[in-house]
Design an enzyme around this catalytic site. Sequence first.
Site, PDB file in Angstrom:
ATOM      1  N   GLN A  89      43.986  70.791  76.355  1.00 22.18           N
ATOM      2  CA  GLN A  89      44.388  69.517  76.929  1.00 22.18           C
ATOM      3  C   GLN A  89      44.757  69.731  78.061  1.00 22.18           C
ATOM      4  OE1 GLN A  89      43.366  66.483  75.244  1.00 22.18           O
ATOM      5  NE2 GLN A  89      42.501  67.638  73.659  1.00 22.18           N
ATOM      6  N   ASP A 134      38.029  73.027  66.865  1.00 22.61           N
ATOM      7  CA  ASP A 134      38.303  72.444  67.964  1.00 22.61           C
ATOM      8  C   ASP A 134      38.161  70.929  67.757  1.00 22.61           C
ATOM      9  OD1 ASP A 134      35.944  71.461  70.486  1.00 22.61           O
ATOM     10  OD2 ASP A 134      37.735  72.041  71.012  1.00 22.61           O
ATOM     11  N   ARG A 135      38.753  70.170  68.843  1.00 23.59           N
ATOM     12  CA  ARG A 135      39.042  68.764  68.828  1.00 23.59           C
ATOM     13  C   ARG A 135      37.885  68.026  69.331  1.00 23.59           C
ATOM     14  NH1 ARG A 135      43.432  65.064  71.231  1.00 23.59           N
ATOM     15  NH2 ARG A 135      41.810  64.473  72.485  1.00 23.59           N
ATOM     16  N   ASP A 136      37.980  67.883  70.606  1.00 22.90           N
ATOM     17  CA  ASP A 136      36.939  67.140  71.151  1.00 22.90           C
ATOM     18  C   ASP A 136      35.677  67.440  71.294  1.00 22.90           C
ATOM     19  OD1 ASP A 136      39.415  66.403  73.895  1.00 22.90           O
ATOM     20  OD2 ASP A 136      39.091  65.561  71.964  1.00 22.90           O
ATOM     21  N   THR A 159      43.012  73.015  70.418  1.00 25.60           N
ATOM     22  CA  THR A 159      42.312  72.322  71.402  1.00 25.60           C
ATOM     23  C   THR A 159      42.894  72.355  72.764  1.00 25.60           C
ATOM     24  OG1 THR A 159      41.906  69.822  71.964  1.00 25.60           O
ATOM     25  CG2 THR A 159      43.794  70.228  70.744  1.00 25.60           C
ATOM     26  N   ALA A 192      35.301  62.270  81.088  1.00 22.70           N
ATOM     27  CA  ALA A 192      36.369  61.491  81.692  1.00 22.70           C
ATOM     28  C   ALA A 192      37.826  61.864  80.751  1.00 22.70           C
ATOM     29  CB  ALA A 192      36.041  60.122  82.036  1.00 22.70           C
ATOM     30  N   TYR A 193      37.676  62.839  80.014  1.00 21.66           N
ATOM     31  CA  TYR A 193      38.788  63.156  79.038  1.00 21.66           C
ATOM     32  C   TYR A 193      38.933  62.133  78.190  1.00 21.66           C
ATOM     33  CZ  TYR A 193      38.966  66.929  82.412  1.00 21.66           C
ATOM     34  OH  TYR A 193      38.780  68.081  83.234  1.00 21.66           O
ATOM     35  N   CYS A 224      46.605  73.542  74.102  1.00 27.32           N
ATOM     36  CA  CYS A 224      46.933  74.021  75.617  1.00 27.32           C
ATOM     37  C   CYS A 224      47.052  72.955  76.433  1.00 27.32           C
ATOM     38  CB  CYS A 224      45.944  74.979  75.943  1.00 27.32           C
ATOM     39  SG  CYS A 224      46.060  75.610  77.652  1.00 27.32           S
ATOM     40  N   CYS A 248      47.010  80.553  76.445  1.00 27.08           N
ATOM     41  CA  CYS A 248      46.402  79.778  75.288  1.00 27.08           C
ATOM     42  C   CYS A 248      45.256  79.094  75.447  1.00 27.08           C
ATOM     43  CB  CYS A 248      47.590  78.662  74.708  1.00 27.08           C
ATOM     44  SG  CYS A 248      48.495  77.810  75.744  1.00 27.08           S
ATOM     45  N   SER A 268      34.315  63.089  76.252  1.00 25.50           N
ATOM     46  CA  SER A 268      34.071  62.516  77.415  1.00 25.50           C
ATOM     47  C   SER A 268      34.190  63.262  78.786  1.00 25.50           C
ATOM     48  CB  SER A 268      35.029  61.074  77.587  1.00 25.50           C
ATOM     49  OG  SER A 268      34.763  60.503  78.958  1.00 25.50           O
TER      50      SER A 268
HETATM   51  O1  LIG Z   1      37.248  70.566  73.270  1.00 24.81           O
HETATM   52  P1  LIG Z   1      38.723  70.475  73.244  1.00 24.81           P
HETATM   53  O2  LIG Z   1      39.370  71.989  73.415  1.00 24.81           O
HETATM   54  O3  LIG Z   1      39.526  69.901  72.099  1.00 24.81           O
HETATM   55  O4  LIG Z   1      39.060  69.632  74.369  1.00 24.81           O
HETATM   56  C1  LIG Z   1      38.424  69.520  75.685  1.00 24.81           C
HETATM   57  C2  LIG Z   1      39.166  68.435  76.514  1.00 24.81           C
HETATM   58  O5  LIG Z   1      40.137  69.102  77.083  1.00 24.81           O
HETATM   59  C3  LIG Z   1      38.473  68.275  77.875  1.00 24.81           C
HETATM   60  O6  LIG Z   1      38.368  69.658  78.362  1.00 24.81           O
HETATM   61  C4  LIG Z   1      37.518  69.658  79.847  1.00 24.81           C
HETATM   62  O7  LIG Z   1      37.659  70.946  80.181  1.00 24.81           O
HETATM   63  P2  LIG Z   1      38.586  71.641  81.308  1.00 24.81           P
HETATM   64  O8  LIG Z   1      39.625  71.614  80.426  1.00 24.81           O
HETATM   65  O9  LIG Z   1      38.690  70.421  82.543  1.00 24.81           O
HETATM   66  O10 LIG Z   1      37.918  72.741  81.614  1.00 24.81           O
HETATM   67  C5  LIG Z   1      36.479  68.653  79.793  1.00 24.81           C
HETATM   68  O11 LIG Z   1      35.399  69.485  79.270  1.00 24.81           O
HETATM   69  C6  LIG Z   1      36.581  67.360  79.191  1.00 24.81           C
HETATM   70  O12 LIG Z   1      35.216  66.742  78.979  1.00 24.81           O
HETATM   71  C7  LIG Z   1      37.241  67.524  77.753  1.00 24.81           C
HETATM   72  O13 LIG Z   1      37.476  66.221  77.303  1.00 24.81           O
HETATM   73 MG   LIG Z   2      35.423  70.388  72.312  1.00 23.21          MG
HETATM   74 ZN   LIG Z   3      47.933  76.893  77.799  1.00 24.95          ZN
END
Ligand SMILES: O=P(O)(O)OC[C@@H](O)[C@H]1O[C@@H](OP(=O)(O)O)[C@@H](O)[C@@H](O)[C@@H]1O
Ligand SMILES: [Mg+2]
Ligand SMILES: [Zn+2]
Length: 177
Positions: free
Chosen positions: A52, A7-9, A50, A18-19, A89, A99, A16
Amino acid sequence: MKLLILDRDGVINYDSDAYIKSVEEWIPLPGAIEAIAQLSKAGWTVAIATNQSGIARGYYDVATLDAMHDRLRALVAEQGGEVGLIVYCPHGPNEGCACRKPKPGMLQSIATHYGADLAKCWFVGDSLGDLQAAQAVDSQPVLVKTGKGLQTLAKVIPVNTLIFDDLAAVAAELIHK
Ligand SMILES: O=P(O)(O)OC[C@@H](O)[C@H]1O[C@@H](OP(=O)(O)O)[C@@H](O)[C@@H](O)[C@@H]1O
Ligand SMILES: [Mg+2]
Ligand SMILES: [Zn+2]
């Protein structure tokens, strides 16, 4: 093949609520770049899956996302390693795509790309959806305590989940086991 999917974030870089909306906001977690480089130099292929949804939400565009990933690749290359396939995604939670994690579509795409058996792969994440995606395709779910990991640890997670402090600890386990 030795394929590790990340996974990335919250695993590679700080997350965050706030993305992560720009290259400037994309900041590697301590030891993460070195961990990927060490794995790569030890013969592991490191791929990334990841979510997105920030793209669907209009917070940033694909060019910005690509710039983040160019930065990641450059930092790992500086350490003598390389990053494999990055799959994302771009969809929102209500689009019903195949995805978005916890669906395993990205893991399946990565496995198809490499001709790899997902049942022999670890998938390292910080969110419950990451672990559920792994479980859906019989991959080994791995939780790190960075990012949202500690909050995830308080939820009901797959019983076979392996738990590590961070990506560096995962790399140490894989390289030295
Ligand atoms: O952890 P990965 O998959 O690499 O990326 C997660 C991000 O796309 C964002 O995913 C969002 O979830 P929602 O997509 O809004 O449910 C939130 O959790 C954000 O805090 C987070 O930055
Ligand atoms: Mg993550
Ligand atoms: Zn998708």
